[in-house]
Design an enzyme around this catalytic site. Structure first.
Site, PDB file in Angstrom:
ATOM      1  N   GLU A 199      49.637  42.050  52.195  1.00 34.80           N
ATOM      2  CA  GLU A 199      48.643  41.038  51.842  1.00 34.80           C
ATOM      3  C   GLU A 199      49.383  39.786  51.398  1.00 34.80           C
ATOM      4  O   GLU A 199      50.412  39.861  50.734  1.00 34.80           O
ATOM      5  CB  GLU A 199      47.727  41.526  50.719  1.00 34.80           C
ATOM      6  CG  GLU A 199      46.734  40.465  50.273  1.00 34.80           C
ATOM      7  CD  GLU A 199      45.558  41.022  49.498  1.00 34.80           C
ATOM      8  OE1 GLU A 199      44.574  40.290  49.334  1.00 34.80           O
ATOM      9  OE2 GLU A 199      45.616  42.182  49.065  1.00 34.80           O
TER      10      GLU A 199
ATOM     11  N   CYS B 118      41.734  41.863  49.561  1.00 37.48           N
ATOM     12  CA  CYS B 118      40.697  40.918  49.141  1.00 37.48           C
ATOM     13  C   CYS B 118      40.693  39.638  49.963  1.00 37.48           C
ATOM     14  O   CYS B 118      39.644  39.038  50.151  1.00 37.48           O
ATOM     15  CB  CYS B 118      40.870  40.591  47.655  1.00 37.48           C
ATOM     16  SG  CYS B 118      40.404  41.955  46.569  1.00 37.48           S
TER      17      CYS B 118
ATOM     18  N   ASN C 149      36.823  46.139  53.090  1.00 36.69           N
ATOM     19  CA  ASN C 149      37.863  46.355  52.072  1.00 36.69           C
ATOM     20  C   ASN C 149      37.253  46.277  50.681  1.00 36.69           C
ATOM     21  O   ASN C 149      36.800  45.218  50.265  1.00 36.69           O
ATOM     22  CB  ASN C 149      38.948  45.286  52.193  1.00 36.69           C
ATOM     23  CG  ASN C 149      39.947  45.360  51.055  1.00 36.69           C
ATOM     24  OD1 ASN C 149      40.858  46.168  51.068  1.00 36.69           O
ATOM     25  ND2 ASN C 149      39.778  44.504  50.053  1.00 36.69           N
ATOM     26  N   GLU C 150      37.185  47.401  49.994  1.00 34.94           N
ATOM     27  CA  GLU C 150      36.748  47.443  48.593  1.00 34.94           C
ATOM     28  C   GLU C 150      35.368  46.850  48.369  1.00 34.94           C
ATOM     29  O   GLU C 150      35.080  46.340  47.282  1.00 34.94           O
ATOM     30  CB  GLU C 150      37.757  46.724  47.692  1.00 34.94           C
ATOM     31  CG  GLU C 150      39.065  47.444  47.506  1.00 34.94           C
ATOM     32  CD  GLU C 150      39.987  46.719  46.545  1.00 34.94           C
ATOM     33  OE1 GLU C 150      39.546  45.766  45.872  1.00 34.94           O
ATOM     34  OE2 GLU C 150      41.162  47.100  46.469  1.00 34.94           O
TER      35      GLU C 150
END
Length: 807
Positions: free
Chosen positions: A44, A252, A374-375
């Protein structure tokens, strides 16, 4: 005061002699096939991991697209179109700099630099400071390129020079400039000396308005010699981890802080001069010079399966305001997922396959998986949008394996949704204490084998000390034992520039412009990835535990609350009254009122107040408590060492739905036992916590709610079989602070060798590596005598790997 809560101190206490662990490996009883994709990497763009890090570009803000990044971070507000640039004049030259948008290079790169030269003199122009200075290595070649035009069409040449902080020339060349139209010019120059603080200067002796854009400086020496390539040492450190997959472009940042800055893969491919730059939720800019094509290419270069992550029409749930693509507009977002597969695998006569071929890779990349989401939080908006992506991918590419998302935390709030969607696997993320990882080695033992597989896509134990790495190793032994359901795993985050770090909890690899530091966590990942095996073998473990090794819950006591106003009275420790007027508050609004000790700030979360009295190894702490208002209940603090390290009994937590004993280690909390339950507002309750070594009992109005007994401290053991080499691979993990002795016996097979190499990672639990001491903690290799039954040491805080050849 003795630090009871030093990480992992609960695992063991001092013992007079080394305890023994009996390990029996049943060579003829394979228990699970280990996934060929088990260990991989997650990248990331956080901590300046891409621009200024893995991506080898040495010029910062090369296309003048910087601007203040939205959000409250003051550092993010420092950016502007001329960030990292400054004016240069020689002799009596004079010029002014201004960023304009009048005649841009293209529609995605809308800003450019206008240098208004009033007097050319000996040279006027601009220089770039790079990322805290440009690193140069004597004798190395660097490719400089830029776009230019003279507004009046004069076309005066440009002098490009690398200089040190004092202005001394280290390399130079002359480039032709464009006329009225934009022109790209490039050359290769050679550095005359080493330098860590160089600048790239572009000047002219001409006069008029010179326009510049996409000013770039890349080393010719990149990983695998790629022209728009990667920094050699950082990329090589990834290859050395023997990764089987590579998850990108992030967590994120994939779904963005809002829909405005979601990572759209199509913005990151094609000519680098035509990519649409973006900012990310970590507060800085990303050029996308390292884009999806380069990610796929890196996967190929390091032998890893590509694992791209795509947004699913919702923004990051942790950053308000929560945003969602209107359902009637979801089509283009879904099409992005389908088109990505075509870009990776499609034929050269398809739209996106053709672009891949034009970028230099006509062959398909062989993409097998796609990560959707994602999350994300468990919201109706996510539940409504996610199935659109699943349906479209399955219809267009039924062979692509879909990896869904379980949401954030070990509670995996979205796993049931992933089951209903019948995804291939579901991605779970958690960042917990080392103690949590040690105590949850058996996390996957009882998972439903008919449900989607598990992808542990982000995990770390919040630190880069040896004790963190060893705790993670213990957890990995549980993953290997359950390799029939845990298909993939990768640590996160991957990289951190030591001078520009947003995520300080833990990062696998630290670097600056010249150095690279492999953490103890890195070595654990490497040891497991290179010594994985193909089958997990049935293994019996018997560890003898002394009663004196049980933890003591000694320390201070107190109270607290979470989103709730509370009152307490009649607090007693071992029958002795406690005076709340002597207590020390840590947050909230605590005070004595009408004979009660109250916390009246209903908005405060996790605030506590601590009494000066301390409990010993055996204690009874009791009080009466009343909920005044708010969402939850009351917190009874005990075993407190400091405001970041304690236990509490959470009565009426999680929206007043359950009671739990929680452990807080260095500010990170996790439940060690929980049950359903709630309390009423404006009613007095009698609460009591009784502690003794290894045991905690909690009573509500005299009724036993929890009877927690500390689990036997467990070593981590993984026994696998390598079909190619015919070896049993034995990984022994001792996360405790005491030396152990293991007696290893093989059943159903015979060891061929009398001695083998032993790789051992050990040292002080608090030891770590740094720029100054990069090799403080690293594995060592020695010889160990072996047979069908042999003894081997398991030093405190250690990971040992043995490969036992069979007859």
């Amino acid at each position: 005061m003795r630090r009871l809560f030093a990480i992992l101190a609960l695992l063991t206490c001092a013992a007079a002699t080394a305890q023994q662990v009996d390990i029996t490996v049943h060579v003829d009883q394979p228990a699970a096939e280990i996934s060929p994709h088990l260990y991989g990497l997650f990248f990331e763009d956080i901590n300046f991991s891409a621009d200024g890090g893995l991506y080898a570009e040495l010029v910062q803000n090369r296309s003048f697209e910087y601007y203040p990044v939205p959000g409250g971070n003051p550092l993010s507000q420092r950016y502007h179109p001329l960030y990292a640039w400054e004016r240069v004049t020689h002799g009596d030259a004079a010029c002014e700099l201004q960023v304009e948008k009048g005649i841009p290079l293209n529609r995605n790169n809308t800003s450019y630099l206008a240098v208004r030269v009033r007097r050319g003199g000996e040279g006027a122009g601009v220089q770039n400071l790079g990322f805290d200075g440009i690193r140069l290595d004597k004798g190395d070649e660097y490719r400089v390129s830029l776009y230019s035009r003279w507004e009046d069409g004069r076309g005066a040449p440009l002098q490009v020079e690398l200089v040190d902080a004092d202005g001394k020339s280290l390399a130079s060349t002359e480039l032709e400039a464009g006329g009225r139209d934009w022109r790209k010019s490039e050359a290769v120059i050679t550095a005359k000396a080493n330098c860590d603080d160089a600048r790239l200067a572009v000047t002219t002796t001409g006069r008029g308005k010179l326009c510049l854009d996409m000013i770039s400086l890349l080393p010719v020496k990149t990983f695998k010699g790629r022209e728009n390539g990667l920094r050699v040492d950082l990329a090589q450190s990834l290859a050395d981890l023997n990764p089987k997959f590579f998850r990108f472009p992030g967590g994120c940042i994939a779904h963005g802080q809002g829909l405005e800055n979601v990572y759209r893969w199509k913005d990151s491919v094609g000519d680098v001069a035509e990519r649409r730059a973006n900012w990310n939720r970590w507060g800085y800019h990303q050029t996308y010079g390292l884009g999806y094509f380069e990610y796929f290419q890196l996967c190929e270069d390091i032998g890893a399966t590509p694992l791209p992550v795509l947004p699913v029409g919702v923004s990051c749930g942790f950053t308000p305001p929560y945003q969602c693509v209107p359902i009637e507009e979801i089509g283009p977002w879904v099409q992005d997922a389908v088109d990505l597969i075509e870009f990776a695998n499609g034929p050269v006569d398809s739209k996106w396959g053709k672009l891949r071929a034009e970028m230099g890779h006509p062959e398909p990349f062989g993409m097998e998986f796609i990560c959707l989401g994602n999350e994300e939080h468990d919201t109706p908006e996510f539940a409504e949008r996610f199935p659109y992506f699943v349906e479209a991918v399955r219809k267009a590419y039924p062979d692509i394996k879909i990896i869904g998302t379980s949401g954030l935390g070990p509670g995996i709030p979205l796993y049931r949704q992933m089951q209903r969607q019948d995804v291939y696997s579901s991605d779970e993320h958690y960042y917990e204490s080392p103690d949590w990882f040690v105590q949850h080695q058996d996390r996957f033992d009882d998972f439903d084998r008919n449900a989607p597989k598990i992808f542990v896509g982000e995990y770390a134990s919040r630190g880069n000390r040896l004790q963190n790495a060893v705790a993670e190793a213990a957890y990995l032994t549980g993953i290997e034992r359950n390799a029939d359901i845990v298909d993939m795993a990768c640590y996160a985050p991957l990289f951190a520039d030591v001078n520009h770090t947003q995520w300080n909890a833990a990062n696998l690899i630290h670097f600056d412009k010249r150095n690279l530091v492999k953490t103890p966590n890195y070595y654990v990942q490497q040891l497991f990835a290179k010594n994985k095996g193909d089958q997990f073998l049935t293994t019996d473990i018997e560890q003898k535990i002394n009663q004196q090794d049980l933890p003591e819950y000694a320390g201070a006591v107190g109270v607290g609350s979470w989103s709730t106003a509370v009152a307490v009275r009649n607090a007693r420790l071992n029958g002795e009254p406690l005076d709340p007027s002597d207590w020390t508050a840590h947050g909230g609004d605590f005070g004595v009122q009408d004979g009660e000790y109250r916390q009246t700030d209903e908005q405060a979360q996790g605030v506590i107040s601590i009494a000066p009295a301390e409990a010993g190894a055996e204690a009874t702490y009791e009080l009466e408590a009343r909920k005044l208002s708010g969402a939850e209940g009351v917190l009874l603090v005990f075993g407190c060492d400091d405001p970041e390290n304690y236990f509490w009994w959470n009565v009426g937590g999680w929206g007043n739905t359950q009671h739990a004993i929680e452990h807080c280690v260095d500010g990170s909390k996790y439940a060690i036992i929980e049950t359903r339950g709630s309390i009423e507002t404006d009613r007095w309750y009698k609460l009591r916590v009784e502690t003794e070594p290894g045991r905690i009992r909690c009573y509500l109005d005299g009724e036993l709610v929890h009877d927690y007994q500390h689990p036997t401290p467990k070593v981590g053991v993984s026994s696998t079989f390598d079909k190619q080499t015919g070896e049993v691979i034995l990984k022994l993990v001792n996360p405790s602070t005491e030396d152990l002795k293991a007696q290893v016996s093989l059943s159903g097979g015979k060891v061929q060798a009398k001695s083998v190499d032993s790789i051992l990672l050990t040292g002080s639990p608090s030891a770590a590596n740094s720029i100054e001491e990069p090799d403080n903690v690293e594995p060592t290799t020695s010889q160990v005598d072996v047979s069908d039954s042999f003894a081997v040491d398991m030093p405190a805080s250690s990971v040992r790997v043995l490969r036992l050849p069979l007859e």
